[in-house]
Design a protein around this motif. Structure first.
Motif, short mmCIF file in Angstrom:
data_model
loop_
_atom_site.label_atom_id
_atom_site.label_comp_id
_atom_site.label_asym_id
_atom_site.label_seq_id
_atom_site.Cartn_x
_atom_site.Cartn_y
_atom_site.Cartn_z
N VAL A 25 -90.24 47.66 85.02
CA VAL A 25 -90.78 46.92 85.97
C VAL A 25 -89.88 45.57 85.92
N GLN A 26 -89.43 45.20 84.72
CA GLN A 26 -88.40 44.17 84.40
C GLN A 26 -87.11 44.54 85.38
N LYS A 27 -86.87 45.87 85.29
CA LYS A 27 -85.52 46.50 85.89
C LYS A 27 -85.76 46.69 87.35
N GLY A 28 -86.81 46.06 87.81
CA GLY A 28 -87.04 46.20 89.40
C GLY A 28 -87.98 47.28 90.04
N LEU A 29 -88.80 48.14 89.00
CA LEU A 29 -89.51 49.27 89.63
C LEU A 29 -90.86 48.61 90.13
N GLN A 30 -91.26 49.09 91.29
CA GLN A 30 -92.49 48.64 91.77
C GLN A 30 -93.45 49.62 91.43
N ALA A 31 -94.46 49.77 90.72
CA ALA A 31 -95.58 50.66 90.41
C ALA A 31 -96.94 50.31 90.31
N GLN A 32 -97.83 51.09 90.56
CA GLN A 32 -99.17 50.82 90.27
C GLN A 32 -99.48 51.61 88.82
N PHE A 33 -100.48 51.29 87.95
CA PHE A 33 -100.68 51.85 86.78
C PHE A 33 -101.88 52.25 86.69
N VAL A 34 -102.32 53.33 85.94
CA VAL A 34 -103.47 53.77 85.30
C VAL A 34 -103.33 54.05 83.99
N LEU A 35 -104.19 53.27 83.26
CA LEU A 35 -104.40 53.66 81.53
C LEU A 35 -105.35 54.70 81.50
N ALA A 36 -105.16 55.74 80.76
CA ALA A 36 -105.96 56.84 80.53
C ALA A 36 -106.18 57.07 79.06
N GLY A 79 -98.62 40.25 84.47
CA GLY A 79 -99.02 40.13 85.56
C GLY A 79 -99.27 41.37 86.70
N LEU A 80 -99.41 42.35 86.05
CA LEU A 80 -99.51 43.73 86.76
C LEU A 80 -101.15 44.02 86.43
N GLU A 81 -101.69 44.60 87.68
CA GLU A 81 -103.09 45.24 87.57
C GLU A 81 -102.90 46.52 87.31
N CYS A 82 -103.89 47.27 86.72
CA CYS A 82 -104.13 48.61 86.69
C CYS A 82 -105.53 49.17 86.51
N GLU A 83 -105.66 50.33 86.83
CA GLU A 83 -106.79 50.97 86.76
C GLU A 83 -107.07 51.55 85.41
N THR A 84 -108.35 51.94 84.89
CA THR A 84 -108.49 52.42 83.56
C THR A 84 -109.28 53.53 83.83
#
Length: 160
Positions: A25-36, A79-84
């Protein structure tokens, strides 16, 4: 936008996968995250002696969320949102189900670095997931932490 599943088992090692995601993310990747997290199914003894199987399932879900809390905190601090998601069953196959159910495009999972013999005898969730996953899997090896410089003993100078 890319959707990335990060497998968390509650170990310090699994947080390396989160740290890897943060670097991306710091290198510019834009993504959504899911923790499992995947919990072991209840044993036959637990099922027979418990009068309330729903209570066992609720405890498993609570344990899974508790184990993911440090990873969730790291992502939220950035500052990233994610699903669990918490699953119950065989780890690799349950993770595949979560990947498919959440529509993830990529998986990050940490490897403990047990070595070839231990992995062959004990099995490896990361290796099994790499073979079973319908999406690419990135296996994150333990992050090397620079050792802190040693403090000079009393009476010694740093040059000694």
């Amino acid at each position: 936008m890319l959707k990335i599943l990060i497998a968390i088992d509650g170990s310090e090692c699994s947080l390396d996968a989160v740290q890897h995601a943060l670097k991306l993310v710091q290198k510019g990747l834009q993504a959504q995250f899911v923790l499992a997290n995947v919990q072991e199914p209840a044993s036959l003894y637990e099922l027979v002696t418990s009068r309330d199987p729903e209570l066992i399932a609720a405890a498993s879900l609570e344990a899974g969320h508790h184990l993911m809390a440090p990873a969730l905190a790291l992502l939220q601090q950035a500052g990233l949102e994610c699903e669990t998601e918490v699953g119950i069953g065989d780890p690799a196959h349950t993770l595949v189900d979560i990947i498919e159910d959440t529509g993830c495009d990529l998986v990050l999972i940490a490897a403990r670095g047990q070595g070839a013999i231990a992995s062959a005898l004990l099995g490896s969730v990361s290796q099994e997931l790499a073979h079973a996953s319908p999406v690419p899997v990135t296996i994150v090896h333990a992050i090397d932490v620079e050792p802190a410089p040693e403090e000079p003993l009393e009476g010694e100078s740093a040059a000694d």
